[in-house]
Scaffold this motif. Structure first.
Motif, PDB file in Angstrom:
ATOM      1  N   ALA A  26       0.718  -1.141   0.051  1.00 27.73           N
ATOM      2  CA  ALA A  26      -0.291  -0.043   0.026  1.00 27.73           C
ATOM      3  C   ALA A  26       0.936   1.254   0.043  1.00 27.73           C
ATOM      4  CB  ALA A  26      -0.613   0.028   1.245  1.00 27.73           C
ATOM      5  N   GLN A  29       2.428   3.079  -3.125  1.00 26.11           N
ATOM      6  CA  GLN A  29       1.533   4.090  -4.045  1.00 26.11           C
ATOM      7  C   GLN A  29       1.708   5.481  -3.389  1.00 26.11           C
ATOM      8  OE1 GLN A  29       0.233   2.537  -6.420  1.00 26.11           O
ATOM      9  NE2 GLN A  29       1.011   0.668  -5.284  1.00 26.11           N
ATOM     10  N   TRP A 119      -5.018   5.210  10.072  1.00 27.38           N
ATOM     11  CA  TRP A 119      -5.201   3.988   9.099  1.00 27.38           C
ATOM     12  C   TRP A 119      -5.120   2.778   9.768  1.00 27.38           C
ATOM     13  CZ3 TRP A 119      -6.455   5.855   4.123  1.00 27.38           C
ATOM     14  CH2 TRP A 119      -6.125   7.291   3.739  1.00 27.38           C
ATOM     15  N   THR A 171      -5.323  -5.706  -4.604  1.00 30.63           N
ATOM     16  CA  THR A 171      -6.108  -4.483  -5.295  1.00 30.63           C
ATOM     17  C   THR A 171      -6.457  -3.263  -4.583  1.00 30.63           C
ATOM     18  OG1 THR A 171      -6.955  -6.148  -6.842  1.00 30.63           O
ATOM     19  CG2 THR A 171      -7.950  -4.227  -6.748  1.00 30.63           C
ATOM     20  N   ARG A 172      -6.876  -3.685  -3.305  1.00 32.77           N
ATOM     21  CA  ARG A 172      -7.374  -2.523  -2.458  1.00 32.77           C
ATOM     22  C   ARG A 172      -6.089  -1.752  -2.001  1.00 32.77           C
ATOM     23  NH1 ARG A 172      -9.754  -1.399   2.915  1.00 32.77           N
ATOM     24  NH2 ARG A 172     -10.666   0.587   2.556  1.00 32.77           N
ATOM     25  N   LYS A 174      -3.851  -0.825  -3.822  1.00 33.66           N
ATOM     26  CA  LYS A 174      -3.142   0.004  -4.810  1.00 33.66           C
ATOM     27  C   LYS A 174      -3.780   1.369  -4.590  1.00 33.66           C
ATOM     28  CE  LYS A 174      -0.759  -3.044  -6.868  1.00 33.66           C
ATOM     29  NZ  LYS A 174       0.941  -3.166  -6.868  1.00 33.66           N
ATOM     30  N   THR A 175      -4.937   1.412  -3.865  1.00 32.84           N
ATOM     31  CA  THR A 175      -5.728   2.901  -3.826  1.00 32.84           C
ATOM     32  C   THR A 175      -5.907   3.157  -2.281  1.00 32.84           C
ATOM     33  OG1 THR A 175      -7.812   1.934  -3.820  1.00 32.84           O
ATOM     34  CG2 THR A 175      -6.727   2.528  -5.946  1.00 32.84           C
ATOM     35  N   PHE A 176      -5.427   2.477  -1.342  1.00 35.74           N
ATOM     36  CA  PHE A 176      -6.007   2.428   0.176  1.00 35.74           C
ATOM     37  C   PHE A 176      -5.433   3.843   0.498  1.00 35.74           C
ATOM     38  CE2 PHE A 176      -4.896   1.716   4.662  1.00 35.74           C
ATOM     39  CZ  PHE A 176      -6.286   1.531   5.020  1.00 35.74           C
ATOM     40  N   ALA A 178      -5.333   6.816  -0.976  1.00 28.87           N
ATOM     41  CA  ALA A 178      -5.745   7.617  -1.962  1.00 28.87           C
ATOM     42  C   ALA A 178      -6.793   8.503  -1.265  1.00 28.87           C
ATOM     43  CB  ALA A 178      -6.193   7.226  -3.207  1.00 28.87           C
ATOM     44  N   ALA A 179      -7.593   7.919   0.035  1.00 31.14           N
ATOM     45  CA  ALA A 179      -8.619   8.630   0.548  1.00 31.14           C
ATOM     46  C   ALA A 179      -8.136   9.742   1.211  1.00 31.14           C
ATOM     47  CB  ALA A 179      -9.402   7.510   1.638  1.00 31.14           C
TER      48      ALA A 179
END
Length: 179
Positions: A26, A29, A119, A171-172, A174-176, A178-179
């Motif tokens: 994670a 990214q 997080w 998969t998650r 990769k964008t975790f 970004a929130a």
């Protein structure tokens, strides 16, 4: 996102376990965002003693406690990376969080925490919902400190490296952040 500083608090009993592997995937990214990784095995805390009262007897944090307090205050984002053990965080992670109770008496601690985001990254051997209690406890910790809740990333992995087969978690990841 470059003005952010992430603190990754690694609470696994072993290095490079499933939780840490998922957290590192994670974190890839984040690009050039500052990251500090602290494995609680390298900076063990003394047994927690509730010394909040009376305030006049509160000792100043020293040693590893001071290092973790300073790292916590310097970060804009705190990532608790703890495996789910018995539906909760690891004992070293719990001890770190317990110290937050004493740190609330450190001038400016709660005001500084209010501007951060919390997080969670966790891995466990069973089904995702088995991490619900852990996620709820940490979401409540964020509420208590008035931190923003970034969310939880949950991966399945029993043996070392198993989480790398959890395609949903990967998969998650990769964008975790970004929130």
């Amino acid at each position: 996102m470059t003005d952010r500083r992430f603190l990754f608090v690694l609470g696994s009993a072993r290095r490079d376990g499933n939780t840490e592997q998922l957290a590192r995937i994670a974190a890839e990214q984040l690009g050039d965002v500052e990251q500090r990784w602290l494995w609680l095995g390298d900076v063990p805390l003394e047994e927690y003693r509730d010394v909040r009262w009376p305030v006049s007897e509160r000792p100043d944090p020293k040693g590893n406690e001071k290092l973790l307090l300073d790292a916590t205050l310097e970060a804009t984002d705190i990532v608790i990376a703890s495996p789910t053990y018995w539906y909760s965080v690891s004992s070293s992670t719990k001890r770190y969080l317990d110290h937050w109770s004493n740190w609330e008496r450190v001038p400016g601690f709660l005001d500084t925490m209010a501007g951060k985001k919390l997080w969670v990254v966790t891995a466990l051997a069973e089904e995702h919902h088995q991490a619900d209690a852990l996620l709820d406890a940490l979401r409540r910790a964020a509420d208590w400190t008035k931190m923003s809740w970034g969310g939880g990333l949950v991966g399945i992995g029993n043996r070392p490296g198993d989480v790398l087969s959890d395609t949903t978690a990967l998969t998650r990841a990769k964008t975790f952040f970004a929130a």
